[in-house]
Design a protein around this motif. Structure first.
Motif, PDB file in Angstrom:
ATOM      1  N   CYS A 186       0.839  -1.194   0.000  1.00 55.20           N
ATOM      2  CA  CYS A 186       0.000   0.000   0.000  1.00 55.20           C
ATOM      3  C   CYS A 186       0.882   1.255   0.000  1.00 55.20           C
ATOM      4  O   CYS A 186       1.988   1.270   0.539  1.00 55.20           O
TER       5      CYS A 186
ATOM      6  N   ASP B  41       0.422   3.788   1.714  1.00 57.73           N
ATOM      7  CA  ASP B  41       0.361   4.387   3.053  1.00 57.73           C
ATOM      8  C   ASP B  41       1.755   4.804   3.542  1.00 57.73           C
ATOM      9  O   ASP B  41       2.698   4.009   3.509  1.00 57.73           O
TER      10      ASP B  41
ATOM     11  N   GLY C  51      -4.158   0.661  -1.253  1.00 53.99           N
ATOM     12  CA  GLY C  51      -4.799  -0.649  -1.093  1.00 53.99           C
ATOM     13  C   GLY C  51      -4.141  -1.745  -1.916  1.00 53.99           C
ATOM     14  O   GLY C  51      -4.748  -2.771  -2.180  1.00 53.99           O
TER      15      GLY C  51
ATOM     16  N   HIS D 107      -1.825  -4.119   5.356  1.00 57.80           N
ATOM     17  CA  HIS D 107      -1.495  -3.571   6.680  1.00 57.80           C
ATOM     18  C   HIS D 107      -2.765  -3.253   7.449  1.00 57.80           C
ATOM     19  O   HIS D 107      -3.820  -3.007   6.860  1.00 57.80           O
TER      20      HIS D 107
ATOM     21  N   CYS E 173      -6.005  -0.192   6.973  1.00 58.85           N
ATOM     22  CA  CYS E 173      -5.799   0.337   5.618  1.00 58.85           C
ATOM     23  C   CYS E 173      -6.970   1.248   5.212  1.00 58.85           C
ATOM     24  O   CYS E 173      -8.129   0.835   5.222  1.00 58.85           O
ATOM     25  N   GLY E 174      -6.638   2.489   4.851  1.00 57.05           N
ATOM     26  CA  GLY E 174      -7.667   3.464   4.491  1.00 57.05           C
ATOM     27  C   GLY E 174      -8.420   3.089   3.230  1.00 57.05           C
ATOM     28  O   GLY E 174      -9.639   3.290   3.135  1.00 57.05           O
TER      29      GLY E 174
END
Ligand code: ZN
Length: 198
Positions: free
Chosen positions: A55, A57, A80, A108, A111-112
């Motif tokens: 991801c 992130d 994602g 993870h 995850c947004g």
């Protein structure tokens, strides 16, 4: 879906990563291979031992959480860890042209992008493509009341592993011939630990 243990260099690469993650999580990171000397040494060529499909992130940078330096991790990162054609081409470049023996799909906690997919919202702009790519996750964790995001993160990792090993011709062929090991894992943002999915 188990890992293919017949891929020795892929297994060795995975063990190296997990050793580095242990150092990092326990606060003993060594930050290897980041000197000026090493930079010059690898400038002409790369032989990464792993492709991490992870991801975007900002809290999950593979080379940091696995305590690796320059030239080890070929990183393919999208929100994602959605794998579109360009991401797939990047993975294929590493496994088919650089001879990378391991692909690690890394989700993870928290995850947004996965969280967004579970809400079923339709975001504006190109973020809609991310939500669309992940929208099946809502159905796949339907009925999960205890940590649906955590469950969906795991499903998302397994979905991408299946895509690589069963659907995509180049990676599935290399996996079948035991030239590439495809593994999956989830990173816990609080503990710093990576857990391999069996
Ligand atoms: Zn994420």
């Amino acid at each position: 879906m188990g890992m293919n243990v017949a891929q020795p260099s892929g297994m060795m690469a995975l063990q190296e990563l997990m050793a580095g993650n242990k150092r990092y999580a326990e606060g003993h990171a060594q930050h290897p291979d980041q000197t000026r000397g090493h930079r010059v040494k690898v400038a002409m060529d790369q032989r990464p031992s792993v492709v991490v499909v992870g991801c975007s992130d900002s809290r999950v940078p593979p080379s940091i959480i696995f305590d690796q330096g320059l030239g080890v991790i070929f990183e393919v990162r999208t929100a994602g860890h959605v794998v579109d054609e360009v991401a797939m081409g990047s993975i294929e470049y590493a496994v088919a042209h650089l001879g990378t023996p391991l692909v690690l799909v890394l989700g993870h906690t928290g995850c947004g992008a996965v969280t967004l997919a579970l809400t079923g919202q339709k975001p504006t702009g190109n973020l809609a493509s991310v939500a669309e790519a992940l929208m099946d996750l809502a159905d796949e964790v339907q009925g999960v009341t205890d940590d649906p995001v955590g469950a969906a993160v795991e499903v998302n990792v397994r979905n991408v592993m299946e895509h690589l090993t069963l659907e995509e011709p180049i990676t599935s062929d290399l996996a079948r011939k035991n030239r590439v090991l495809v593994a999956g894992a989830v990173y816990d943002m609080e503990t710093g630990r990576v857990r391999i999915l069996e």
